[in-house]
Design a protein around this motif. Structure first.
Motif, PDB file in Angstrom:
ATOM      1  N   ILE A  35       1.049  -1.403  -0.032  1.00  0.00           N
ATOM      2  CA  ILE A  35      -0.067  -0.096  -0.097  1.00  0.00           C
ATOM      3  C   ILE A  35       0.956   1.300  -0.079  1.00  0.00           C
ATOM      4  CG2 ILE A  35      -1.935   1.114   1.286  1.00  0.00           C
ATOM      5  CD1 ILE A  35      -2.582  -1.637   2.416  1.00  0.00           C
ATOM      6  N   PRO A  36       1.203   1.909  -1.171  1.00  0.00           N
ATOM      7  CA  PRO A  36       1.673   3.374  -1.000  1.00  0.00           C
ATOM      8  C   PRO A  36       0.978   4.412  -0.483  1.00  0.00           C
ATOM      9  CG  PRO A  36       0.694   2.873  -3.250  1.00  0.00           C
ATOM     10  CD  PRO A  36       0.046   1.823  -2.570  1.00  0.00           C
ATOM     11  N   ILE A  37       1.994   5.374   0.263  1.00  0.00           N
ATOM     12  CA  ILE A  37       1.406   6.495   0.873  1.00  0.00           C
ATOM     13  C   ILE A  37       2.177   7.603  -0.132  1.00  0.00           C
ATOM     14  CG2 ILE A  37       1.446   8.122   2.733  1.00  0.00           C
ATOM     15  CD1 ILE A  37       1.464   5.839   4.397  1.00  0.00           C
ATOM     16  N   LYS A  38       1.548   8.327  -0.888  1.00  0.00           N
ATOM     17  CA  LYS A  38       1.869   9.199  -1.807  1.00  0.00           C
ATOM     18  C   LYS A  38       0.964  10.541  -1.848  1.00  0.00           C
ATOM     19  CE  LYS A  38      -0.351   6.976  -5.706  1.00  0.00           C
ATOM     20  NZ  LYS A  38      -0.588   6.227  -6.991  1.00  0.00           N
ATOM     21  N   GLY A  39       1.642  11.579  -2.651  1.00  0.00           N
ATOM     22  CA  GLY A  39       0.780  12.694  -2.772  1.00  0.00           C
ATOM     23  C   GLY A  39       1.476  13.844  -2.182  1.00  0.00           C
ATOM     24  N   LYS A  40       0.979  14.600  -1.181  1.00  0.00           N
ATOM     25  CA  LYS A  40       1.702  15.857  -0.529  1.00  0.00           C
ATOM     26  C   LYS A  40       2.542  15.446   0.409  1.00  0.00           C
ATOM     27  CE  LYS A  40      -1.214  19.696  -2.080  1.00  0.00           C
ATOM     28  NZ  LYS A  40      -1.885  20.775  -1.816  1.00  0.00           N
ATOM     29  N   VAL A  41       3.691  14.383   0.167  1.00  0.00           N
ATOM     30  CA  VAL A  41       4.530  13.928   1.320  1.00  0.00           C
ATOM     31  C   VAL A  41       5.976  14.211   0.887  1.00  0.00           C
ATOM     32  CG1 VAL A  41       2.950  12.301   2.274  1.00  0.00           C
ATOM     33  CG2 VAL A  41       4.290  11.593   0.394  1.00  0.00           C
ATOM     34  N   LYS A  42       6.702  14.421   1.814  1.00  0.00           N
ATOM     35  CA  LYS A  42       8.255  14.622   1.262  1.00  0.00           C
ATOM     36  C   LYS A  42       8.751  13.354   0.665  1.00  0.00           C
ATOM     37  CE  LYS A  42      12.309  17.028   3.061  1.00  0.00           C
ATOM     38  NZ  LYS A  42      13.000  17.355   4.173  1.00  0.00           N
ATOM     39  N   PHE A  43       8.390  12.334   1.389  1.00  0.00           N
ATOM     40  CA  PHE A  43       9.020  10.969   1.013  1.00  0.00           C
ATOM     41  C   PHE A  43       7.842   9.941   0.737  1.00  0.00           C
ATOM     42  CE2 PHE A  43      11.844  12.908   4.193  1.00  0.00           C
ATOM     43  CZ  PHE A  43      12.902  13.354   3.287  1.00  0.00           C
TER      44      PHE A  43
ATOM     45  N   GLU B  74       6.596  12.506   6.025  1.00  0.00           N
ATOM     46  CA  GLU B  74       6.697  13.740   6.372  1.00  0.00           C
ATOM     47  C   GLU B  74       5.601  14.368   5.479  1.00  0.00           C
ATOM     48  OE1 GLU B  74      10.565  15.728   6.329  1.00  0.00           O
ATOM     49  OE2 GLU B  74      11.369  13.987   7.326  1.00  0.00           O
ATOM     50  N   VAL B  75       4.215  14.546   6.031  1.00  0.00           N
ATOM     51  CA  VAL B  75       3.350  15.252   5.231  1.00  0.00           C
ATOM     52  C   VAL B  75       3.677  16.753   4.929  1.00  0.00           C
ATOM     53  CG1 VAL B  75       0.954  15.858   5.573  1.00  0.00           C
ATOM     54  CG2 VAL B  75       1.586  13.616   6.221  1.00  0.00           C
ATOM     55  N   LEU B  76       3.520  17.253   3.863  1.00  0.00           N
ATOM     56  CA  LEU B  76       3.867  18.772   3.632  1.00  0.00           C
ATOM     57  C   LEU B  76       2.708  19.545   4.395  1.00  0.00           C
ATOM     58  CD1 LEU B  76       4.445  18.292  -0.201  1.00  0.00           C
ATOM     59  CD2 LEU B  76       6.251  18.713   1.622  1.00  0.00           C
ATOM     60  N   PRO B  77       3.115  20.820   4.656  1.00  0.00           N
ATOM     61  CA  PRO B  77       2.319  21.709   5.483  1.00  0.00           C
ATOM     62  C   PRO B  77       1.055  21.988   4.861  1.00  0.00           C
ATOM     63  CG  PRO B  77       4.508  22.395   5.506  1.00  0.00           C
ATOM     64  CD  PRO B  77       4.475  21.501   4.448  1.00  0.00           C
TER      65      PRO B  77
ATOM     66  N   THR C 160     -12.511  -1.420   3.964  1.00  0.00           N
ATOM     67  CA  THR C 160     -11.877  -2.748   3.489  1.00  0.00           C
ATOM     68  C   THR C 160     -11.282  -2.592   2.116  1.00  0.00           C
ATOM     69  OG1 THR C 160     -13.951  -3.598   2.728  1.00  0.00           O
ATOM     70  CG2 THR C 160     -13.183  -4.388   4.760  1.00  0.00           C
ATOM     71  N   HIS C 161     -10.642  -3.512   1.373  1.00  0.00           N
ATOM     72  CA  HIS C 161     -10.164  -3.318   0.399  1.00  0.00           C
ATOM     73  C   HIS C 161      -9.349  -2.052  -0.264  1.00  0.00           C
ATOM     74  CE1 HIS C 161     -13.825  -5.914  -0.259  1.00  0.00           C
ATOM     75  NE2 HIS C 161     -12.890  -6.651  -0.926  1.00  0.00           N
ATOM     76  N   VAL C 162      -8.574  -1.721   0.989  1.00  0.00           N
ATOM     77  CA  VAL C 162      -7.744  -0.487   0.796  1.00  0.00           C
ATOM     78  C   VAL C 162      -6.735  -0.895  -0.192  1.00  0.00           C
ATOM     79  CG1 VAL C 162      -6.053   0.954   1.952  1.00  0.00           C
ATOM     80  CG2 VAL C 162      -8.462   0.251   3.098  1.00  0.00           C
ATOM     81  N   ARG C 163      -6.245   0.183  -1.277  1.00  0.00           N
ATOM     82  CA  ARG C 163      -5.139  -0.067  -2.320  1.00  0.00           C
ATOM     83  C   ARG C 163      -4.165   0.790  -2.307  1.00  0.00           C
ATOM     84  NH1 ARG C 163      -6.248  -4.332  -1.790  1.00  0.00           N
ATOM     85  NH2 ARG C 163      -7.911  -5.411  -2.950  1.00  0.00           N
ATOM     86  N   GLN C 164      -4.466   2.213  -1.727  1.00  0.00           N
ATOM     87  CA  GLN C 164      -3.446   3.233  -1.309  1.00  0.00           C
ATOM     88  C   GLN C 164      -3.813   4.406  -0.703  1.00  0.00           C
ATOM     89  OE1 GLN C 164      -2.106   5.216  -5.178  1.00  0.00           O
ATOM     90  NE2 GLN C 164      -4.199   5.243  -6.003  1.00  0.00           N
ATOM     91  N   PHE C 165      -3.080   5.057  -0.319  1.00  0.00           N
ATOM     92  CA  PHE C 165      -3.416   6.540   0.493  1.00  0.00           C
ATOM     93  C   PHE C 165      -2.680   7.575  -0.346  1.00  0.00           C
ATOM     94  CE2 PHE C 165      -2.622   3.167   4.464  1.00  0.00           C
ATOM     95  CZ  PHE C 165      -4.247   2.949   4.364  1.00  0.00           C
ATOM     96  N   ILE C 166      -3.404   8.587  -0.306  1.00  0.00           N
ATOM     97  CA  ILE C 166      -3.143   9.742  -1.111  1.00  0.00           C
ATOM     98  C   ILE C 166      -3.301  11.134  -0.338  1.00  0.00           C
ATOM     99  CG2 ILE C 166      -3.274  11.509  -3.115  1.00  0.00           C
ATOM    100  CD1 ILE C 166      -4.944   8.664  -4.309  1.00  0.00           C
ATOM    101  N   VAL C 167      -2.291  11.794  -0.067  1.00  0.00           N
ATOM    102  CA  VAL C 167      -2.351  13.081   0.907  1.00  0.00           C
ATOM    103  C   VAL C 167      -2.441  14.051  -0.289  1.00  0.00           C
ATOM    104  CG1 VAL C 167      -1.175  14.150   2.377  1.00  0.00           C
ATOM    105  CG2 VAL C 167      -0.940  11.982   2.768  1.00  0.00           C
ATOM    106  N   ARG C 168      -3.495  14.812   0.032  1.00  0.00           N
ATOM    107  CA  ARG C 168      -3.829  16.042  -0.833  1.00  0.00           C
ATOM    108  C   ARG C 168      -3.656  17.523   0.018  1.00  0.00           C
ATOM    109  NH1 ARG C 168      -8.723  13.425  -3.999  1.00  0.00           N
ATOM    110  NH2 ARG C 168      -7.596  12.033  -5.439  1.00  0.00           N
TER     111      ARG C 168
END
Length: 165
Positions: free
Chosen positions: A5-13, A98-101, A157-165
């Motif tokens: 499961i990726p964590i992507k979007g407005k994150v530093k890493f 590191e979620v962006l401000p 359930t059925h979580v595939r990814q997390f996106i920070v916006r």
């Protein structure tokens, strides 16, 4: 790869989560213990101190020879892993990413559509990765619960990814 499961979007890493290895992680907590109010934020250092203290107490009471109960305790701990339902908090992973401000929304992308929550609420999310000692496969790889337990009976359930916006 459907278990990652990726964590992507407005994150530093941008990072990826692999729930299949969390059973070996010391930060895991039993689901019932979490919702029963048992403190789960005990640091690793405090846990180690308690283990060492218990060892010394036992040695003082019973001598330097390991008592027969030690084998039973190890068996109990192993049995707990094989039958327990465990969760991990999402907060440490968000901190590592590191979620962006300027981020305001946390999106939980699932096979059945997206669920959006405020980014502040994401830090309270818990992820169930093991039910009754087995990885969650059918509707997994994780079940997502809100920290307040409001969706305890119907986790996401059925979580595939997390996106920070």
């Amino acid at each position: 790869m459907d278990r990652i499961i990726p964590i992507k979007g407005k994150v530093k890493f941008p990072i990826t989560l692999d729930p299949s290895v969390w059973i070996f992680d010391d930060r895991k907590v039993e689901l019932e213990a979490y919702f029963s109010g048992t403190p789960v934020d005990q640091t690793k250092e405090e846990e180690d101190i308690q283990k060492i203290s218990a060892y010394w107490d036992r040695e003082i009471q019973e001598g330097a020879v390991f008592p027969p109960t030690l084998k039973t305790e190890k068996t109990f701990a192993k049995e707990k892993l094989l039958t327990g339902t465990f969760i991990m908090r999402l907060a440490p992973f968000l901190q590592n990413a590191e979620v962006l401000p300027d981020a305001t929304t946390f999106v939980i992308a699932t096979e059945n559509g997206d669920v959006e929550i405020p980014i502040e609420k994401a830090y309270d999310v818990i992820l169930c990765f093991s039910k009754e000692g087995k990885p969650i496969k059918e509707d997994g790889p994780i079940h997502l619960y809100f920290g307040d337990g409001s969706n305890r009976e119907q986790p996401i359930t059925h979580v595939r990814q997390f996106i920070v916006r």
